[in-house]
Design an enzyme around this catalytic site. Structure first.
Site, mmCIF file in Angstrom:
data_model
loop_
_atom_site.group_PDB
_atom_site.id
_atom_site.type_symbol
_atom_site.label_atom_id
_atom_site.label_comp_id
_atom_site.label_asym_id
_atom_site.label_seq_id
_atom_site.Cartn_x
_atom_site.Cartn_y
_atom_site.Cartn_z
ATOM 1 N N CYS A 176 3.918 7.017 -6.980
ATOM 2 C CA CYS A 176 3.988 5.630 -6.485
ATOM 3 C C CYS A 176 5.353 5.072 -6.875
ATOM 4 O O CYS A 176 5.643 4.962 -8.076
ATOM 5 C CB CYS A 176 2.867 4.790 -7.102
ATOM 6 S SG CYS A 176 2.889 3.058 -6.570
ATOM 7 N N HIS A 210 3.831 11.944 3.336
ATOM 8 C CA HIS A 210 4.236 10.888 4.273
ATOM 9 C C HIS A 210 4.458 11.473 5.657
ATOM 10 O O HIS A 210 4.985 12.581 5.782
ATOM 11 C CB HIS A 210 5.529 10.213 3.799
ATOM 12 C CG HIS A 210 5.339 9.396 2.546
ATOM 13 N ND1 HIS A 210 5.026 8.059 2.586
ATOM 14 C CD2 HIS A 210 5.375 9.742 1.239
ATOM 15 C CE1 HIS A 210 4.886 7.619 1.346
ATOM 16 N NE2 HIS A 210 5.088 8.612 0.513
ATOM 17 N N GLU A 213 -0.765 2.770 4.065
ATOM 18 C CA GLU A 213 -0.867 3.672 2.922
ATOM 19 C C GLU A 213 -2.219 4.389 2.851
ATOM 20 O O GLU A 213 -3.273 3.780 3.086
ATOM 21 C CB GLU A 213 -0.651 2.924 1.598
ATOM 22 C CG GLU A 213 0.778 2.517 1.345
ATOM 23 C CD GLU A 213 1.027 2.213 -0.120
ATOM 24 O OE1 GLU A 213 0.331 2.792 -0.985
ATOM 25 O OE2 GLU A 213 1.913 1.380 -0.409
ATOM 26 N N CYS A 271 6.186 -0.039 0.318
ATOM 27 C CA CYS A 271 5.773 1.274 -0.192
ATOM 28 C C CYS A 271 7.039 1.996 -0.651
ATOM 29 O O CYS A 271 7.890 2.325 0.187
ATOM 30 C CB CYS A 271 5.051 2.078 0.896
ATOM 31 S SG CYS A 271 4.553 3.737 0.369
ATOM 32 N N GLY A 282 7.258 5.527 0.451
ATOM 33 C CA GLY A 282 7.392 5.449 1.904
ATOM 34 C C GLY A 282 8.817 5.121 2.319
ATOM 35 O O GLY A 282 9.336 5.656 3.307
HETATM 36 N N1 LIG Z 1 -0.886 5.222 -1.233
HETATM 37 C C1 LIG Z 1 -0.016 6.225 -1.864
HETATM 38 C C2 LIG Z 1 0.165 5.919 -3.365
HETATM 39 C C3 LIG Z 1 0.946 4.613 -3.613
HETATM 40 C C4 LIG Z 1 2.349 4.680 -3.074
HETATM 41 C C5 LIG Z 1 3.077 3.355 -2.870
HETATM 42 N N2 LIG Z 1 2.406 2.170 -3.293
HETATM 43 C C6 LIG Z 1 4.512 3.426 -3.388
HETATM 44 O O1 LIG Z 1 5.075 2.397 -3.785
HETATM 45 O O2 LIG Z 1 5.087 4.562 -3.325
HETATM 46 C C7 LIG Z 1 -0.645 7.621 -1.678
HETATM 47 O O3 LIG Z 1 -1.866 7.694 -1.522
HETATM 48 O O4 LIG Z 1 0.117 8.598 -1.713
#
Ligand SMILES: N[C@H](CCC[C@H](N)C(=O)O)C(=O)O
Length: 276
Positions: free
Chosen positions: A75, A161, A210, A219, A222
């Site tokens: 994250c 991603h 997400e 994100c 992301g």
């Molecule tokens: N939903 C993401 C985890 C949080 C990533 C995001 N909140 C960031 O800032 O990178 C996943 O399942 O891979």
């Protein structure tokens, strides 16, 4: 059980941060979902659990749980909040820390100005590293989403991603198409779905649906994945300013086996205690 927590966010991507160093915590998926619930709990996109490291070359271990209770690998916005948290809580006085995650080490550093830069590690593209079921390892490839063929770039920043180009993020089908892509059968561990609008060779606009949380205001991984995908497609040059609905991140990547660097803010909103 009384649990102390800190509410934080990185550009509106919000977190419940738990100190698992000074309080022993073993939360069930139901308890994690309760913490994340915006009506019956505190409310957040992810829960971040700070723990002592399990390997000698790390200062801390960093565990990340989506709002749906699932543990995930990485994250980016959370990594910036992580270094702010451990410094504010007096768990370290270091400005740069080495953090053990499910998929290796990351290195967040808090600058004198409070801005935070994170070495997010090296991006991966091979289908089995995402994981993505595909006969080819291509920069861009088609994915049938409902009745539509979408051209996606797959990138792992530790977490998976799928990034696509759109003409205008404001009108992109983020909710409908994002949900279908997140749960697409060709992503065995599901996936984060990015929608990127190229503004110029050093700037994009981005929205991300997400995995395990739905669309967030920002994100971090992301933003890394989108900038890397755009550079690989010959559309962008490093550094890339990534404008999210919650604010702007700066992403740098020198290509190939080089790490991705993400820079941006982290904000502490309040602290509290909750009975679980
Ligand atoms: N939903 C993401 C985890 C949080 C990533 C995001 N909140 C960031 O800032 O990178 C996943 O399942 O891979």
């Amino acid at each position: 059980m009384k649990v102390r927590f800190t509410k934080m966010h990185g550009l509106g991507n919000d977190f419940v941060v738990l100190d698992g160093v000074r309080q022993s915590l073993a939360l069930t998926p139901d308890q994690l979902r309760q913490l994340a619930d915006r009506r019956f709990g505190i409310g957040c996109d992810q829960i971040l659990l700070v723990e002592a490291p399990t390997r000698p070359d790390a200062d801390f271990r960093y565990r990340i749980f989506n709002a749906d209770g699932g543990e995930v690998e990485q994250c980016g916005n959370g990594a910036r909040c992580f270094v702010r948290f451990v410094r504010e809580q007096g768990l370290t006085a270091q400005r740069e820390i080495v953090v053990e995650t499910m998929k290796g080490l990351i290195r967040p550093r808090e600058g004198e100005d409070g801005n935070i830069t994170v070495d997010m590690g090296v991006p991966r593209f091979a289908p089995d590293a995402i994981p993505f079921i595909s006969p080819v390892d291509a920069v861009v490839q088609p994915l049938m989403v409902g009745d539509d063929e979408v051209m996606i770039s797959v990138v792992s920043m530790g977490n998976p991603h799928a990034v696509q180009l759109v003409a205008d993020v404001d009108t992109a089908p983020v909710a409908s198409q994002g949900l279908l892509i997140e749960n697409h059968l060709r992503f065995p561990q599901r996936v984060n779905a990015g929608f990127m609008q190229v503004v110029d060779r050093h700037a994009v606009r981005l929205r991300v649906f997400e995995r395990g949380a739905g669309e967030t205001l920002a994100c971090g991984t992301g933003a890394c994945a989108a900038a890397v995908a755009g550079i690989r497609r010959g559309l962008l040059d490093s550094p890339v300013r990534v404008a999210t609905r919650g604010g702007e991140l700066s992403i740098e990547w020198a290509g190939d086996e080089q790490p991705v660097f993400m820079s941006g803010p982290a904000t502490t909103v309040f602290t509290g205690e909750i009975d679980l």
